[in-house]
Scaffold this motif. Structure first.
Motif, PDB file in Angstrom:
ATOM      1  N   UNK A   1     -12.524 -16.632  16.659  1.00 21.77           N
ATOM      2  CA  UNK A   1     -11.193 -16.090  16.981  1.00 21.77           C
ATOM      3  C   UNK A   1     -11.030 -15.888  18.485  1.00 21.77           C
ATOM      4  N   UNK A   2     -12.076 -15.381  19.125  1.00 26.57           N
ATOM      5  CA  UNK A   2     -12.007 -15.161  20.571  1.00 26.57           C
ATOM      6  C   UNK A   2     -11.893 -16.487  21.324  1.00 26.57           C
ATOM      7  N   UNK A   3     -12.664 -17.469  20.908  1.00 22.57           N
ATOM      8  CA  UNK A   3     -12.586 -18.780  21.570  1.00 22.57           C
ATOM      9  C   UNK A   3     -11.203 -19.399  21.429  1.00 22.57           C
ATOM     10  N   UNK A   4     -10.624 -19.292  20.234  1.00 22.28           N
ATOM     11  CA  UNK A   4      -9.295 -19.878  20.017  1.00 22.28           C
ATOM     12  C   UNK A   4      -8.228 -19.162  20.832  1.00 22.28           C
ATOM     13  N   UNK A   5      -8.278 -17.828  20.846  1.00 27.27           N
ATOM     14  CA  UNK A   5      -7.242 -17.063  21.546  1.00 27.27           C
ATOM     15  C   UNK A   5      -7.367 -17.180  23.064  1.00 27.27           C
ATOM     16  N   UNK A   6      -8.577 -17.326  23.579  1.00 31.59           N
ATOM     17  CA  UNK A   6      -8.799 -17.372  25.027  1.00 31.59           C
ATOM     18  C   UNK A   6      -9.040 -18.790  25.542  1.00 31.59           C
ATOM     19  N   UNK A   7      -8.813 -19.794  24.692  1.00 28.72           N
ATOM     20  CA  UNK A   7      -9.133 -21.170  25.071  1.00 28.72           C
ATOM     21  C   UNK A   7      -8.313 -21.663  26.258  1.00 28.72           C
ATOM     22  N   UNK A   8      -7.076 -21.187  26.398  1.00 30.28           N
ATOM     23  CA  UNK A   8      -6.220 -21.674  27.484  1.00 30.28           C
ATOM     24  C   UNK A   8      -6.571 -21.047  28.831  1.00 30.28           C
ATOM     25  N   UNK A   9      -7.474 -20.089  28.843  1.00 32.33           N
ATOM     26  CA  UNK A   9      -7.906 -19.457  30.093  1.00 32.33           C
ATOM     27  C   UNK A   9      -9.220 -20.094  30.541  1.00 32.33           C
TER      28      UNK A   9
ATOM     29  N   UNK B   1     -10.959 -19.679  33.146  1.00 33.33           N
ATOM     30  CA  UNK B   1     -11.896 -18.865  33.916  1.00 33.33           C
ATOM     31  C   UNK B   1     -12.658 -17.875  33.045  1.00 33.33           C
ATOM     32  N   UNK B   2     -12.475 -17.936  31.719  1.00 33.71           N
ATOM     33  CA  UNK B   2     -13.202 -17.054  30.812  1.00 33.71           C
ATOM     34  C   UNK B   2     -14.507 -17.741  30.398  1.00 33.71           C
TER      35      UNK B   2
ATOM     36  N   UNK C   1     -16.756 -12.834  29.822  1.00 33.32           N
ATOM     37  CA  UNK C   1     -16.247 -12.227  31.048  1.00 33.32           C
ATOM     38  C   UNK C   1     -15.436 -13.257  31.828  1.00 33.32           C
ATOM     39  N   UNK C   2     -14.599 -12.757  32.713  1.00 35.88           N
ATOM     40  CA  UNK C   2     -13.767 -13.601  33.585  1.00 35.88           C
ATOM     41  C   UNK C   2     -14.541 -13.869  34.865  1.00 35.88           C
TER      42      UNK C   2
ATOM     43  N   UNK D   1      -8.927  -6.481  27.290  1.00 36.68           N
ATOM     44  CA  UNK D   1      -9.934  -5.943  28.197  1.00 36.68           C
ATOM     45  C   UNK D   1     -10.653  -7.058  28.940  1.00 36.68           C
ATOM     46  N   UNK D   2     -10.953  -8.152  28.239  1.00 32.94           N
ATOM     47  CA  UNK D   2     -11.635  -9.287  28.880  1.00 32.94           C
ATOM     48  C   UNK D   2     -10.772  -9.865  29.988  1.00 32.94           C
TER      49      UNK D   2
END
Length: 548
Positions: A68-76, A78-79, A97-98, A161-162
């Motif tokens: 879930x985290x990978x899918x939601x943050x995939x467009x970023x 720098x994560x 982390x960023x 938070x991330x």
């Protein structure tokens, strides 16, 4: 007799005009009230929608939560996801982390190295196979050597938070995620404020990091009564804001008013403290600032000790002080660091130069165009001789030079620092001399405009100088139309507006109006420090005495 009395009554047309004027005023009031109530209701609805954030609980299943985290943050891009296995336990774990927002050396030393070493798990081997809260408590109390650790059970809160710069730790078998450490943004050193330079006083100013600014306040105000209340502002992008005050001094009504106005701020992103200032000021139509901005911690602490409130925003070195009076804009922290006689002289000089910066062009136009008889004869003859051949009336003549000075001032600010001041000085000399040689303006006007510009630079607060520069042009128009009468009328309008203006309920020109004699010792006269035993009466503080 009745005919004579009736003759004194106004004509019916006058009555119609009076009634129409009254109806227009009532209509404007009703429309304003309707718009205000509609805007207030809309703001409340927006705040309610903002507070209704979507939630999703962390499942406790490592694979599902990580996916879930990978899918939601995939467009970023720098994560970073750093997967590894823990020591003897061999559990899968991931640090999220960023890039650039954390001290990676600290992550390696205090988190990854500790979790990956076998010896970290050997002392309490019975916990190697434990699950749930016991395992979390073991991590927090015995393994991770970081100062701040918090548990997160909501997936969207974890993602937020991330993206804000925190480091997230997810371990297989742990029912929630951990937020470890704090972001480490890029900071600059606490140099001397460039906008408030002093010859005598602390050489330190605020930075763009809120944590460093609050630490500076704590350093300058070492007392248990200093309260730094943290709130969030911004709908789309939240920023931390601190309300600073002395709980044993501040007026509770003033504190509640400030907190309410800040809570009602409705904007996507607060880029700078100037946004806060424009949202919470009393009268946004007034050209005068109703909050004071400063980069100096000592100025903020002195304001807090007077019963005022400081507002600090993350991302800007400029703090706000509320409420403010007109006399505060002409005061400098250096007034209190020098002895009372030179401080009083310099403060009186600032009041005088503020008057010159506001009224000099208007007085020039009045004397030259309407009242040359008020000028001494010899000076009047000299002025007439210097104006021979000038093709423009005095208003156009003044406007040409004043606008030129404003352009040069703005250009000097925007140019690179090594050439900015030189450009302003040389440009002013060249343009002034060329204008006189070409017969466009008179030499006496060049002196007048130069005196006005220098006077505006002598005002300690740059924002207050801008206000006087704006009003100066309005005064010139009054003088060009009505002469000295217009100049006096313009000055009375300014005085009337200042008398009606308030900053968080405090009259703007107090202690002059309303008259408070006890506060005059810190007006134009800066009384000796031993005699200033009481705090300003205008602030209605809880503790009125400075000295026991």
């Amino acid at each position: 007799m009745w005919d004579t009395i009736i003759e004194y009554f106004p004509d019916w047309k006058i009555w119609c005009q009076a009634i129409a004027t009254m109806l227009i005023a009532i209509g404007v009031f009703i429309i304003h009230k309707y718009i205000f109530d509609w805007g207030k209701a809309k703001t409340i609805n927006r705040q309610q929608k903002t507070n209704e954030k979507k939630t999703q609980q962390i499942s406790g299943n490592y694979d599902i939560d990580l996916n879930n985290l990978r899918n939601d943050l995939a467009k970023n891009g720098d994560v970073n996801f750093r997967e590894f296995r823990t020591g003897l336990r061999g559990s899968r774990a991931v640090l999220i982390f960023v890039e650039g927002m954390q001290d990676e050396s600290q992550i390696n030393k205090h988190i990854m190295q500790v979790l990956m070493e076998n010896k970290a798990w050997s002392s309490d081997g019975y916990l190697i196979q434990s699950q749930g809260d016991a395992f979390t408590a073991y991590l927090k109390e015995k393994l991770l050597s970081v100062s701040k650790i918090s548990e997160v059970t909501d997936l969207y809160k974890l993602e937020e938070s991330i993206l804000l710069g925190f480091t997230a730790l997810l371990i297989d078998g742990m029912p929630h995620a951990l937020i470890v450490g704090e972001p480490k943004p890029k900071v600059r050193s606490t140099d001397e404020p460039t906008s408030e330079a002093l010859l005598r006083g602390p050489r330190v100013g605020f930075t763009e990091v809120l944590g460093e600014n609050t630490a500076l306040l704590r350093q300058h105000g070492q007392t248990t009564h200093l309260v730094l209340k943290m709130v969030k502002v911004g709908n789309e992008i939240e920023r931390n804001l601190v309300i600073a005050y002395m709980d044993d001094i501040v007026n509770p009504d003033l504190l509640k008013e400030v907190e309410d106005r800040i809570a009602n701020i409705d904007i996507d992103f607060v880029a700078e403290s100037g946004y806060i200032e424009q949202f919470i000021e009393d009268d946004w139509l007034s050209p005068f600032q109703q909050l004071q901005n400063t980069e100096r911690p000592d100025r903020v602490i002195n304001a807090l000790l007077s019963g005022r409130i400081g507002i600090l925003l993350d991302g800007t070195p400029f703090a706000l002080i509320a409420p403010v009076t007109f006399t505060m804009l002409l005061q400098s922290p250096e007034d209190y660091y020098e002895r009372w006689l030179p401080s009083t002289l310099l403060r009186a000089l600032r009041f005088f130069v503020a008057f010159l910066a506001l009224m000099t062009p208007a007085l020039y136009i009045s004397f030259i165009s309407f009242h040359p008889g008020l000028i001494p004869t010899e000076l009047a003859i000299t002025i007439i001789e210097t104006r021979q051949g000038v093709p423009f009336p005095s208003l156009i003549e003044v406007l040409i030079l004043e606008i030129s000075i404003e352009i040069l001032r703005e250009a000097g600010i925007r140019l690179p620092k090594p050439i900015g001041p030189a450009m302003g000085i040389v440009g002013g000399l060249i343009i002034g001399d060329a204008a006189v040689q070409a017969g466009i303006v008179s030499p006496i006007l060049v002196i007048s405009v130069a005196l006005t510009a220098i006077s505006s630079f002598a005002i300690p607060m740059y924002s207050a100088g801008i206000t006087l520069r704006i009003l100066r042009f309005a005064g010139m128009l009054f003088a060009a139309i009505l002469g000295m009468f217009g100049t006096i009328l313009f000055f009375l309008f300014i005085c009337s507006h200042l008398t009606k203006l308030k900053s968080f309920g405090v009259p703007y020109v107090t202690p002059v109006s309303p008259y408070r004699f006890s506060d005059w010792k810190d007006l134009i006269l800066r009384a000796p420090i031993p005699l200033m035993k009481y705090r300003p009466a205008m602030m209605k503080t809880q503790n009125k005495k400075r000295k026991s």
